[in-house]
Motif scaffolding. Structure first.
Motif, mmCIF file in Angstrom:
data_model
loop_
_atom_site.group_PDB
_atom_site.id
_atom_site.type_symbol
_atom_site.label_atom_id
_atom_site.label_comp_id
_atom_site.label_asym_id
_atom_site.label_seq_id
_atom_site.Cartn_x
_atom_site.Cartn_y
_atom_site.Cartn_z
ATOM 1 N N SER A 91 36.924 33.373 40.660
ATOM 2 C CA SER A 91 36.095 33.385 41.863
ATOM 3 C C SER A 91 35.377 32.054 42.016
ATOM 4 O O SER A 91 35.107 31.354 41.043
ATOM 5 N N SER A 92 35.063 31.732 43.249
ATOM 6 C CA SER A 92 34.313 30.512 43.511
ATOM 7 C C SER A 92 32.827 30.672 43.169
ATOM 8 O O SER A 92 32.091 29.697 43.127
ATOM 9 N N ILE A 93 32.393 31.897 42.918
ATOM 10 C CA ILE A 93 31.014 32.170 42.524
ATOM 11 C C ILE A 93 31.033 32.820 41.145
ATOM 12 O O ILE A 93 31.757 33.801 40.920
ATOM 13 N N SER A 94 30.258 32.278 40.216
ATOM 14 C CA SER A 94 30.240 32.842 38.866
ATOM 15 C C SER A 94 29.703 34.276 38.898
ATOM 16 O O SER A 94 28.915 34.648 39.755
ATOM 17 N N GLY A 95 30.162 35.063 37.958
ATOM 18 C CA GLY A 95 29.744 36.457 37.882
ATOM 19 C C GLY A 95 30.756 37.412 38.495
ATOM 20 O O GLY A 95 30.650 38.620 38.308
ATOM 21 N N PHE A 96 31.704 36.894 39.246
ATOM 22 C CA PHE A 96 32.720 37.733 39.871
ATOM 23 C C PHE A 96 34.086 37.539 39.218
ATOM 24 O O PHE A 96 35.093 38.006 39.735
ATOM 25 N N GLU A 97 34.122 36.853 38.092
ATOM 26 C CA GLU A 97 35.373 36.617 37.379
ATOM 27 C C GLU A 97 35.553 37.695 36.318
ATOM 28 O O GLU A 97 34.590 38.156 35.725
ATOM 29 N N PHE A 98 36.794 38.098 36.101
ATOM 30 C CA PHE A 98 37.069 39.063 35.040
ATOM 31 C C PHE A 98 38.526 38.960 34.617
ATOM 32 O O PHE A 98 39.370 38.426 35.326
ATOM 33 N N GLU A 99 38.787 39.482 33.423
ATOM 34 C CA GLU A 99 40.141 39.608 32.901
ATOM 35 C C GLU A 99 40.305 41.026 32.400
ATOM 36 O O GLU A 99 39.347 41.644 31.937
#
Length: 85
Positions: free
Chosen positions: A65-73
Protein backbone atom coordinates in the motif's frame (compact mmCIF):
# COMPACT_ATOMS: atom_id res chain seq x y z
CA UNK A 1 -1.09 -23.55 -15.63
CA UNK A 2 -1.79 -27.25 -15.11
CA UNK A 3 0.76 -30.00 -15.70
CA UNK A 4 0.47 -33.77 -15.35
CA UNK A 5 3.34 -35.38 -13.42
CA UNK A 6 4.16 -39.09 -13.30
CA UNK A 7 0.82 -40.14 -14.88
CA UNK A 8 -1.23 -39.72 -11.71
CA UNK A 9 -0.33 -36.36 -10.18
CA UNK A 10 -1.52 -32.97 -11.38
CA UNK A 11 0.28 -29.74 -10.53
CA UNK A 12 -1.71 -26.52 -10.87
CA UNK A 13 -0.15 -23.08 -10.39
CA UNK A 14 -1.86 -19.69 -10.61
CA UNK A 15 -0.70 -16.09 -10.21
CA UNK A 16 -2.88 -13.03 -9.97
CA UNK A 17 -2.50 -9.37 -9.19
CA UNK A 18 -4.87 -6.49 -8.83
CA UNK A 19 -4.61 -2.84 -7.94
CA UNK A 20 -7.16 -0.63 -6.25
CA UNK A 21 -7.11 3.13 -5.74
CA UNK A 22 -8.96 4.66 -2.80
CA UNK A 23 -9.76 8.26 -1.94
CA UNK A 24 -10.77 9.06 1.62
CA UNK A 25 -12.29 12.47 2.17
CA UNK A 26 -13.82 14.37 5.01
CA UNK A 27 -14.49 18.06 5.63
CA UNK A 28 -10.82 18.90 6.13
CA UNK A 29 -8.61 16.53 4.17
CA UNK A 30 -8.48 14.25 1.14
CA UNK A 31 -6.13 11.26 1.32
CA UNK A 32 -5.46 9.09 -1.73
CA UNK A 33 -4.30 5.50 -1.24
CA UNK A 34 -3.28 2.82 -3.71
CA UNK A 35 -3.00 -0.89 -2.98
CA UNK A 36 -1.45 -3.69 -5.04
CA UNK A 37 -2.34 -7.29 -4.18
CA UNK A 38 -0.36 -10.22 -5.58
CA UNK A 39 -1.19 -13.88 -5.03
CA UNK A 40 0.48 -17.17 -5.96
CA UNK A 41 -1.23 -20.54 -5.52
CA UNK A 42 -0.14 -24.08 -6.15
CA UNK A 43 -2.06 -27.33 -5.88
CA UNK A 44 -0.94 -30.94 -6.14
CA UNK A 45 -3.77 -33.44 -6.70
CA UNK A 46 -4.32 -37.09 -7.55
CA UNK A 47 -7.17 -39.57 -7.93
CA UNK A 48 -7.27 -42.71 -5.79
CA UNK A 49 -9.30 -45.85 -6.51
CA UNK A 50 -11.28 -44.06 -9.24
CA UNK A 51 -13.68 -42.30 -6.86
CA UNK A 52 -11.49 -40.47 -4.36
CA UNK A 53 -9.59 -37.27 -5.15
CA UNK A 54 -7.04 -35.75 -2.78
CA UNK A 55 -5.15 -32.48 -3.03
CA UNK A 56 -2.71 -30.30 -1.13
CA UNK A 57 -2.87 -26.52 -1.55
CA UNK A 58 -0.55 -23.63 -0.80
CA UNK A 59 -1.37 -19.94 -1.31
CA UNK A 60 0.76 -16.90 -0.58
CA UNK A 61 -0.57 -13.36 -0.85
CA UNK A 62 0.96 -9.93 -0.35
CA UNK A 63 -0.74 -6.56 -0.25
CA UNK A 64 1.42 -3.45 -0.59
CA UNK A 65 0.00 0.00 0.00
CA UNK A 66 1.03 3.58 -0.52
CA UNK A 67 0.10 4.24 3.12
CA UNK A 68 1.83 2.31 5.91
CA UNK A 69 -0.38 0.16 8.09
CA UNK A 70 -2.38 -1.28 5.19
CA UNK A 71 0.28 -3.78 4.09
CA UNK A 72 0.01 -7.47 4.89
CA UNK A 73 1.19 -10.91 3.87
CA UNK A 74 -0.63 -14.20 4.25
CA UNK A 75 0.12 -17.86 3.71
CA UNK A 76 -2.44 -20.64 3.68
CA UNK A 77 -1.85 -24.38 3.56
CA UNK A 78 -4.68 -26.81 3.13
CA UNK A 79 -5.82 -30.17 1.94
CA UNK A 80 -8.95 -31.68 0.50
CA UNK A 81 -10.35 -35.17 0.15
CA UNK A 82 -13.45 -35.76 -1.95
CA UNK A 83 -15.46 -38.87 -2.77
CA UNK A 84 -17.55 -39.22 -5.91
CA UNK A 85 -20.65 -41.46 -5.77
Amino acid sequence: VQQRLFRRLFLTMTYSESSVDYVVTNAFVTVPRGDMFRSFSTQLSTALFGRITTSLNFTRGRNSSSISGFEFESEQIGGEVSYRF
